[in-house]
Design an enzyme around this catalytic site. Structure first.
Site, PDB file in Angstrom:
ATOM      1  N   ASP A 143       4.620 -53.626  52.158  1.00  0.00           N
ATOM      2  CA  ASP A 143       4.430 -54.633  50.859  1.00  0.00           C
ATOM      3  C   ASP A 143       3.036 -54.606  51.213  1.00  0.00           C
ATOM      4  O   ASP A 143       2.763 -53.539  52.017  1.00  0.00           O
ATOM      5  CB  ASP A 143       5.186 -55.746  50.549  1.00  0.00           C
TER       6      ASP A 143
HETATM    7  N1  URA Z   1       9.463 -58.236  54.835  1.00  0.00           N
HETATM    8  C1  URA Z   1       8.308 -58.407  54.081  1.00  0.00           C
HETATM    9  O1  URA Z   1       8.782 -59.511  53.112  1.00  0.00           O
HETATM   10  N2  URA Z   1       7.875 -57.244  53.730  1.00  0.00           N
HETATM   11  C2  URA Z   1       7.808 -56.305  53.750  1.00  0.00           C
HETATM   12  O2  URA Z   1       7.165 -55.258  54.029  1.00  0.00           O
HETATM   13  C3  URA Z   1       8.905 -55.895  54.729  1.00  0.00           C
HETATM   14  C4  URA Z   1       9.608 -56.787  55.616  1.00  0.00           C
END
Ligand code: URA
Length: 238
Positions: free
Chosen positions: A104
């Site tokens: 993310d």
């Molecule tokens: N899980 C999440 O919630 N975000 C990420 O970036 C990776 C795994």
């Protein structure tokens, strides 16, 4: 495997085909100690010794980089509005590289960048059960009930389910969480499912590859031969 000399040199990042032609015209390239000015000559990258001036140009089938992804950058190859992880990789032909999986925008840490499509596919395949470990800072103290629930598997909503995970408590609000799946916002949804929230998320491991803690956020480096060999173990190339 025989390839044209000009293609080999361009693929190794020496420039475009026409820039490579200029380099060749200046007699700067030798194949096994013999100057070669003809880009159409076929050579064997695994057998022949190629020198540019006095520098050996070695053959690499694929390129592998480890990036310590900073927050605020999106995991994409291009984007009209946001800085992408690929904008941080200042390498020739970086448009042939891509990130393995997705973090993310606010997640930091380990991101593998490669042009090895088979490895990319292998590491992301749910059937291969590749571990991904995250260091998670939680909004609320992390208790035993939450640990047990994550270790048994939780409901993520929308009909989705997270498989049993491994949890190590680091401090009251920090855990290491290891999962083998890669569902959308998976770690955040898992913590939400146990009545907690993620306030900071950092990936520290993917398969055998561990984030190099000498890399500052935004920095990257090439993988070592040992790291590549370990990652590719179990991978069958067609
Ligand atoms: N899980 C999440 O919630 N975000 C990420 O970036 C990776 C795994």
């Amino acid at each position: 495997m025989l390839v044209r000399l000009d293609k080999f040199l361009a693929d190794r990042g020496l420039g475009t085909r026409s820039e490579v032609r200029e380099i060749l015209k200046k007699s700067r390239v030798r194949i096994n100690e013999t100057v070669c000015r003809d880009g159409a000559v076929k050579m064997d990258p695994l057998q022949d010794r190629i020198l540019l001036d006095d520098c050996q140009i070695t053959y690499e089938a694929f390129r592998y980089y480890m990036l310590n992804k900073p927050a605020g950058v999106i995991t994409a190859t291009t984007d009209p509005h946001c800085q992408t992880v690929m904008d941080l990789i200042r390498e020739p032909r970086s448009n042939t590289l891509s990130p393995v999986g997705r973090l993310d925008k606010d997640t930091v840490g380990l991101l593998l960048i490669t042009d090895d499509g088979s490895l990319n596919h292998y590491l992301l395949s749910p059937r291969k059960h590749v571990d991904k470990t995250y260091e998670v800072t939680c909004a609320k103290p992390f208790d035993d009930t939450m640990k047990q629930a994550l270790e048994q598997g939780v409901c993520l909503g929308g009909g989705e389910h997270a498989a049993p995970a491994s949890v190590t408590l680091l401090s009251e609000n920090r855990i290491h969480l290891t999962i083998q799946e890669g569902k959308f916002h998976q770690v955040k949804r898992m913590l939400h499912a146990v009545n907690n929230e993620v306030i900071h998320l950092k990936r520290i491991r993917m398969g055998s590859l561990v984030l190099d803690d000498t890399l500052a956020e935004g920095e990257y480096r090439k993988l070592t031969a040992a790291e590549i060999a370990a990652l590719c173990q179990g991978l069958e190339r067609s």
